[in-house]
Design a protein around this motif. Structure first.
Motif, PDB file in Angstrom:
ATOM      1  N   TRP A  22      21.754  53.122  71.258  1.00 44.97           N
ATOM      2  CA  TRP A  22      21.423  53.498  69.884  1.00 44.97           C
ATOM      3  C   TRP A  22      20.930  52.267  69.127  1.00 44.97           C
ATOM      4  N   PRO A  23      19.699  52.285  68.617  1.00 45.66           N
ATOM      5  CA  PRO A  23      19.076  51.058  68.087  1.00 45.66           C
ATOM      6  C   PRO A  23      19.544  50.621  66.704  1.00 45.66           C
ATOM      7  N   HIS A  24      20.497  51.324  66.120  1.00 47.67           N
ATOM      8  CA  HIS A  24      20.858  51.046  64.727  1.00 47.67           C
ATOM      9  C   HIS A  24      22.180  50.302  64.562  1.00 47.67           C
ATOM     10  N   TRP A  25      22.595  49.593  65.597  1.00 46.28           N
ATOM     11  CA  TRP A  25      23.824  48.810  65.482  1.00 46.28           C
ATOM     12  C   TRP A  25      23.513  47.474  64.819  1.00 46.28           C
ATOM     13  N   ASN A  26      23.290  47.532  63.531  1.00 40.63           N
ATOM     14  CA  ASN A  26      23.090  46.342  62.700  1.00 40.63           C
ATOM     15  C   ASN A  26      23.508  46.692  61.278  1.00 40.63           C
ATOM     16  N   GLN A  27      23.494  45.739  60.392  1.00 41.46           N
ATOM     17  CA  GLN A  27      24.010  45.951  59.036  1.00 41.46           C
ATOM     18  C   GLN A  27      23.014  46.580  58.072  1.00 41.46           C
ATOM     19  N   GLY A  28      21.810  46.849  58.527  1.00 46.36           N
ATOM     20  CA  GLY A  28      20.804  47.259  57.561  1.00 46.36           C
ATOM     21  C   GLY A  28      20.232  46.000  56.928  1.00 46.36           C
ATOM     22  N   TRP A  29      19.859  46.074  55.658  1.00 50.85           N
ATOM     23  CA  TRP A  29      19.235  44.922  55.014  1.00 50.85           C
ATOM     24  C   TRP A  29      19.837  44.638  53.640  1.00 50.85           C
ATOM     25  N   PRO A  30      21.147  44.412  53.558  1.00 50.53           N
ATOM     26  CA  PRO A  30      21.736  44.077  52.254  1.00 50.53           C
ATOM     27  C   PRO A  30      21.156  42.765  51.719  1.00 50.53           C
ATOM     28  N   ARG A  31      20.846  42.741  50.442  1.00 49.93           N
ATOM     29  CA  ARG A  31      20.272  41.562  49.777  1.00 49.93           C
ATOM     30  C   ARG A  31      18.861  41.235  50.274  1.00 49.93           C
ATOM     31  N   GLU A  32      18.215  42.206  50.934  1.00 50.30           N
ATOM     32  CA  GLU A  32      16.837  42.001  51.397  1.00 50.30           C
ATOM     33  C   GLU A  32      16.011  43.246  51.080  1.00 50.30           C
ATOM     34  N   SER A  33      15.666  43.401  49.829  1.00 49.55           N
ATOM     35  CA  SER A  33      14.961  44.601  49.389  1.00 49.55           C
ATOM     36  C   SER A  33      13.608  44.776  50.066  1.00 49.55           C
ATOM     37  N   GLU A  34      12.923  43.680  50.342  1.00 50.06           N
ATOM     38  CA  GLU A  34      11.623  43.789  51.011  1.00 50.06           C
ATOM     39  C   GLU A  34      11.789  44.376  52.406  1.00 50.06           C
ATOM     40  N   ALA A  35      12.757  43.876  53.157  1.00 47.67           N
ATOM     41  CA  ALA A  35      13.012  44.386  54.502  1.00 47.67           C
ATOM     42  C   ALA A  35      13.480  45.832  54.448  1.00 47.67           C
ATOM     43  N   ALA A  36      14.299  46.161  53.462  1.00 50.58           N
ATOM     44  CA  ALA A  36      14.808  47.529  53.330  1.00 50.58           C
ATOM     45  C   ALA A  36      13.665  48.502  53.074  1.00 50.58           C
ATOM     46  N   LEU A  37      12.711  48.115  52.233  1.00 54.73           N
ATOM     47  CA  LEU A  37      11.574  48.994  51.937  1.00 54.73           C
ATOM     48  C   LEU A  37      10.673  49.127  53.158  1.00 54.73           C
ATOM     49  N   LEU A  38      10.437  48.042  53.854  1.00 52.49           N
ATOM     50  CA  LEU A  38       9.632  48.101  55.077  1.00 52.49           C
ATOM     51  C   LEU A  38      10.282  49.027  56.098  1.00 52.49           C
ATOM     52  N   ASP A  39      11.576  48.901  56.290  1.00 50.03           N
ATOM     53  CA  ASP A  39      12.310  49.738  57.235  1.00 50.03           C
ATOM     54  C   ASP A  39      12.245  51.203  56.807  1.00 50.03           C
ATOM     55  N   ALA A  40      12.498  51.467  55.540  1.00 54.56           N
ATOM     56  CA  ALA A  40      12.533  52.844  55.048  1.00 54.56           C
ATOM     57  C   ALA A  40      11.213  53.570  55.302  1.00 54.56           C
ATOM     58  N   SER A 157      19.873  48.951  51.404  1.00 51.20           N
ATOM     59  CA  SER A 157      20.099  47.880  50.432  1.00 51.20           C
ATOM     60  C   SER A 157      21.584  47.630  50.190  1.00 51.20           C
ATOM     61  N   GLY A 158      22.424  48.384  50.904  1.00 51.44           N
ATOM     62  CA  GLY A 158      23.863  48.162  50.805  1.00 51.44           C
ATOM     63  C   GLY A 158      24.567  49.021  49.779  1.00 51.44           C
ATOM     64  N   LYS A 159      23.902  50.088  49.315  1.00 49.01           N
ATOM     65  CA  LYS A 159      24.495  50.967  48.313  1.00 49.01           C
ATOM     66  C   LYS A 159      24.807  52.329  48.931  1.00 49.01           C
ATOM     67  N   LEU A 160      25.940  52.902  48.556  1.00 52.81           N
ATOM     68  CA  LEU A 160      26.314  54.228  49.055  1.00 52.81           C
ATOM     69  C   LEU A 160      26.194  55.243  47.926  1.00 52.81           C
ATOM     70  N   SER A 161      25.185  56.090  48.020  1.00 50.66           N
ATOM     71  CA  SER A 161      25.027  57.158  47.038  1.00 50.66           C
ATOM     72  C   SER A 161      26.013  58.277  47.354  1.00 50.66           C
ATOM     73  N   ALA A 162      26.133  59.230  46.452  1.00 49.73           N
ATOM     74  CA  ALA A 162      27.015  60.378  46.694  1.00 49.73           C
ATOM     75  C   ALA A 162      26.570  61.124  47.945  1.00 49.73           C
ATOM     76  N   ALA A 163      25.248  61.251  48.132  1.00 50.10           N
ATOM     77  CA  ALA A 163      24.727  61.950  49.308  1.00 50.10           C
ATOM     78  C   ALA A 163      25.095  61.211  50.588  1.00 50.10           C
ATOM     79  N   SER A 164      25.033  59.896  50.564  1.00 49.16           N
ATOM     80  CA  SER A 164      25.382  59.107  51.750  1.00 49.16           C
ATOM     81  C   SER A 164      26.867  59.212  52.068  1.00 49.16           C
ATOM     82  N   LYS A 165      27.690  59.228  51.033  1.00 43.73           N
ATOM     83  CA  LYS A 165      29.134  59.381  51.244  1.00 43.73           C
ATOM     84  C   LYS A 165      29.444  60.735  51.874  1.00 43.73           C
TER      85      LYS A 165
END
Length: 238
Positions: A22-40, A157-165
Motif C-alpha cells: 500500500w503506497p500511502h504509508w507516510n505522514q502526508g504533507w503537514p506544513r507543506e501546503s505546496e506538496a499537499a496541493l500537488l498530491d491532491a 495538510s494535517g487537518k481532520l475535518s468532520a468528514a475525515s473523522k
C-alpha cells in the motif's frame, strides 16, 4: 480499547493495506501546503506510484525547482500561483502532463489555478488551510477539480475535518470487526493502539487508513475492477 479489537485491526491492516504494497504509508504533507496541493491534484485518477515515481516524483521535481533543502518546507502557495498563466512551463518543471478529470487542462495548470484561487481567498500556507466553504469554493472553481480534491488537500495538510473523522471511524469499525459504528474518539484510540503495536507513527497509520477507506468507498470506474484496494490502489476521483 480491548486487546482483541487491536489484534483484529492489526490482522485487517496486514491483509488489506500491507506496508509492502500500500503506497500511502507516510505522514502526508503537514506544513507543506505546496506538496499537499500537488498530491491532491496529481493523485486524482492516476497510480500513486512509489517513493520515486508518480506523485512523489512530481513533488520532488518541484522541491528541486524551488531549491528547498532538507529541513525546509514547501509552504508558500504563491510559488505555485505564480504559474497561473504559465501552465505549460509548470508541466515541464513537474515532468508530468496528465490531464484533470474532464480533460479541461493539464494537472499542472489545475494546480497553478487552484493555488491562485486559494491565495486570493486568503490561504497562503498550511497554517491557513481549513475546512471552510470559502476555501472549498476556491478549489472547486477550477474546472476539473471537485470536493474530493479539497478534502484531500485539507487532510494532507494535517487537518481532520468532520468528514475525515467519520471516514476514519468507518475504517476503525471495519478493521476491528465491531458490530456497531465506533465513535471518532474510539476510532482515534484504536489507531493509536495499533500504531504502537506496529511501531509506526500514528499520523502515518492515519494517512494509510484514510486513503484506504476513501479508495474502498469510492465508486469503481470500471466493472472489470474486482481486486481489493491494496492489490489495486485506484486513484481517487476529483
Amino acid at each position: 480499547m480491548k486487546d482483541t479489537d487491536v489484534a483484529r485491526a492489526v490482522e485487517f491492516i496486514a491483509a488489506e493495506l500491507p506496508r509492502e504494497a500500500w503506497p500511502h504509508w507516510n505522514q502526508g504533507w503537514p506544513r507543506e501546503s505546496e506538496a499537499a496541493l500537488l498530491d491532491a491534484i496529481f493523485s486524482s485518477r492516476a497510480a500513486y506510484g512509489t517513493p520515486k515515481t508518480g506523485v512523489h516524483a512530481v513533488v520532488d521535481r518541484w522541491r528541486t525547482h524551488r531549491s528547498v533543502t532538507a529541513g525546509e518546507h514547501l509552504d508558500n502557495l504563491s510559488a505555485l500561483a505564480a504559474f497561473t498563466d504559465r501552465g505549460d512551463e509548470l508541466a515541464t518543471v513537474l515532468g508530468n502532463r496528465q490531464r484533470v478529470p474532464g480533460n479541461y487542462s493539464t494537472k499542472a495548470e489545475g494546480v497553478a489555478r487552484a493555488a491562485k484561487a486559494l491565495v486570493d481567498a486568503g490561504c497562503r500556507s498550511s497554517a491557513d488551510v481549513e475546512d471552510t466553504e470559502s476555501l472549498r469554493s476556491a478549489v472547486v472553481s477550477v474546472p476539473g477539480l471537485g470536493p474530493r480534491t479539497f478534502e484531500t488537500l485539507v487532510f494532507l495538510s494535517g487537518k481532520l475535518s468532520a468528514a475525515s473523522k467519520d471516514l476514519l471511524a468507518r475504517f476503525a469499525t471495519e478493521a476491528s470487526s465491531s458490530e456497531e459504528l465506533l465513535s471518532s474518539t474510539d476510532a482515534t484510540e484504536l489507531l493509536v493502539a495499533v500504531s504502537e503495536h506496529l511501531d509506526v507513527d500514528v499520523r502515518t497509520l492515519t494517512h494509510a487508513a484514510w486513503r484506504y477507506q476513501r479508495t474502498a468507498e469510492q465508486p469503481r470506474r470500471s466493472k472489470k475492477t474486482t481486486t481489493s484496494p491494496a492489490a489495486d490502489p485506484l486513484a481517487e476521483s476529483a
